[in-house]
Design a protein around this motif. Sequence first.
Motif, PDB file in Angstrom:
ATOM      1  N   ASP A   1       0.841  -1.203   0.000  1.00 10.23           N
ATOM      2  CA  ASP A   1       0.000   0.000   0.000  1.00 10.23           C
ATOM      3  C   ASP A   1       0.875   1.253   0.000  1.00 10.23           C
ATOM      4  O   ASP A   1       1.768   1.410   0.834  1.00 10.23           O
ATOM      5  CB  ASP A   1      -0.903  -0.030   1.241  1.00 10.23           C
ATOM      6  CG  ASP A   1      -1.903   1.121   1.260  1.00 10.23           C
ATOM      7  OD1 ASP A   1      -2.212   1.653   0.183  1.00 10.23           O
ATOM      8  OD2 ASP A   1      -2.351   1.484   2.365  1.00 10.23           O
ATOM      9  N   GLY A   2       0.636   2.137  -0.958  1.00 14.74           N
ATOM     10  CA  GLY A   2       1.329   3.415  -1.011  1.00 14.74           C
ATOM     11  C   GLY A   2       2.639   3.403  -1.774  1.00 14.74           C
ATOM     12  O   GLY A   2       3.255   4.462  -1.966  1.00 14.74           O
TER      13      GLY A   2
ATOM     14  N   THR B   1       2.370   5.661  -4.776  1.00 14.87           N
ATOM     15  CA  THR B   1       1.884   7.031  -4.592  1.00 14.87           C
ATOM     16  C   THR B   1       2.742   7.859  -3.642  1.00 14.87           C
ATOM     17  O   THR B   1       2.793   9.083  -3.765  1.00 14.87           O
ATOM     18  CB  THR B   1       0.434   7.010  -4.062  1.00 14.87           C
ATOM     19  OG1 THR B   1       0.388   6.214  -2.860  1.00 14.87           O
ATOM     20  CG2 THR B   1      -0.513   6.408  -5.093  1.00 14.87           C
ATOM     21  N   ALA B   2       3.403   7.225  -2.697  1.00 13.89           N
ATOM     22  CA  ALA B   2       4.232   7.974  -1.749  1.00 13.89           C
ATOM     23  C   ALA B   2       5.468   8.527  -2.453  1.00 13.89           C
ATOM     24  O   ALA B   2       5.971   7.947  -3.414  1.00 13.89           O
ATOM     25  CB  ALA B   2       4.643   7.080  -0.586  1.00 13.89           C
TER      26      ALA B   2
ATOM     27  N   LYS C   1       2.719  -0.363   4.906  1.00 12.21           N
ATOM     28  CA  LYS C   1       2.388   0.643   3.905  1.00 12.21           C
ATOM     29  C   LYS C   1       3.438   1.748   3.906  1.00 12.21           C
ATOM     30  O   LYS C   1       4.286   1.841   4.802  1.00 12.21           O
ATOM     31  CB  LYS C   1       1.003   1.246   4.167  1.00 12.21           C
ATOM     32  CG  LYS C   1       0.907   2.083   5.447  1.00 12.21           C
ATOM     33  CD  LYS C   1      -0.478   2.735   5.563  1.00 12.21           C
ATOM     34  CE  LYS C   1      -0.556   3.601   6.820  1.00 12.21           C
ATOM     35  NZ  LYS C   1      -1.842   4.326   6.926  1.00 12.21           N
TER      36      LYS C   1
ATOM     37  N   SER D   1       3.635   6.079   3.374  1.00 15.83           N
ATOM     38  CA  SER D   1       2.830   7.305   3.293  1.00 15.83           C
ATOM     39  C   SER D   1       3.763   8.508   3.345  1.00 15.83           C
ATOM     40  O   SER D   1       4.926   8.399   3.754  1.00 15.83           O
ATOM     41  CB  SER D   1       1.803   7.366   4.418  1.00 15.83           C
ATOM     42  OG  SER D   1       2.454   7.458   5.678  1.00 15.83           O
TER      43      SER D   1
ATOM     44  N   THR E   1       9.189  10.306   3.688  1.00 17.57           N
ATOM     45  CA  THR E   1       8.297   9.150   3.531  1.00 17.57           C
ATOM     46  C   THR E   1       8.254   8.373   4.840  1.00 17.57           C
ATOM     47  O   THR E   1       9.296   8.137   5.464  1.00 17.57           O
ATOM     48  CB  THR E   1       8.797   8.238   2.396  1.00 17.57           C
ATOM     49  OG1 THR E   1       8.841   8.989   1.183  1.00 17.57           O
ATOM     50  CG2 THR E   1       7.886   7.036   2.221  1.00 17.57           C
TER      51      THR E   1
END
Length: 444
Positions: free
Chosen positions: A141-142, A145-146, A228, A230, A238
């Motif tokens: 997850d991420g 996008t992070a 994840k 973020s 990050t």
Amino acid sequence: MNMSEQIKKTQHLIIGFGKAGKTLAKTLATQGEEVILVEQSTKMYGGTCINIGCIPSKKLKFLAEKGSEFHQAIAKKNELIDALNQANFNMVDSVAEVITGKATFVDNNTVQVATDSETLAIQAEKIYINTGAVSRIPDIDGIKTAKNIYDSTGIMQLAELPKHLVIVGGGYIGLEFASSFAEFGSQVTVLETGDTFVPKEDREIADILLKIMQKQGITVKLNQKIQKFSDSSDNNQTIVHTDDDELLADAVLIATGRLPNTDLNLDNTGVTLTERGFIAVNEHLQTAVPHIYAMGDVAGSPQFTYMSLDDFRVVKSHLLADGSYTTKNRTFPYSVFVNPPLSVVGLTEENAKKQGFNVKTATLPASSIPKAKILEQTDGLLKAVVDSDTDKILGVQLLCAESHEMINFVDFAIRQGVKYQNVANYIFTHPTMSESLNDLFGKI
């Protein structure tokens, strides 16, 4: 493909500018054969090693150990890579046709190539796939996008040195970057999902290597599950969320392995893949379609540029000689460019015993080697594993300065079936790291 378009014909079509592909192209072309080499990207003339792999990463390592400032090191690395890229293009382009474009198979004999300006169809009597491997990006997850998340290619293009670098993956690529960035001055944390540090290596050697890296300021955490990624509240860093912690990183390197680059529409051919997704080949590197060969990483060969070069020798033997040179029973050394480098050939003590050998072993601390004292690199351990029934060398692990040079001699000795006493009594120059092999094998 529009079948009305003109079809270009050639004797040999090579897909990919890697070590095997470019060497085969030059060899066949200088033999008077018609050769076309297709490469997808102008940035990859010369292959992975020269452009995004061993050469740039080792140049950075050298400059880090030399005390260069990070920004200057990146610039020097780019200058070297640009020169090598152009030199490799010129080397092949001077004797064969180089087409820059994306290749996909139409059938067993026809490949479509989409360039910036046109789409070509090429029919070839023989086709060679040398497309390498790509970074494996896990489904976390991420991760897409992070900010500040890089693969091994992207991490070598950073404009600024990260204060804290988190590396996901404790394999050889991850450890090499950990060593380099720690040398430049980054705080480095390595997150390994497994419960064992470098599990393929001898445990004595692995324990010493871990202590050396910890002494260099590198934190290695085992049994890490990444939940994840973020962005921090200020969007400059990050956050790496694990089961038991949250790490704030200026850069995250994803070093979780590499996957074969088979994005070629192979479904249009009779070429088959192995369970792990590599192109299936025989000992001559022929695929299930005999006139289509695969070489290097994409064929499941060990992921070192010198193994790709050896794949070239295998194909050359099959094409231009009697085919007696094959991939069967080949041995090879490898080096991990941490500091000091770890270099290995043959069996570890544990694996030798599992295979039923009666073994004798010896170890030698690097601190006892005169040349290591001269170099002021006395960390490390050397280990030898010998068949006690035949006195032949089964394996050697060298964690010491200049081990990447020493290991080739040991590999040659193993290939020739040399008994350990011959190495113990070999006359080496002095003072050298290689002469430590006298003492190592003399202890057996």
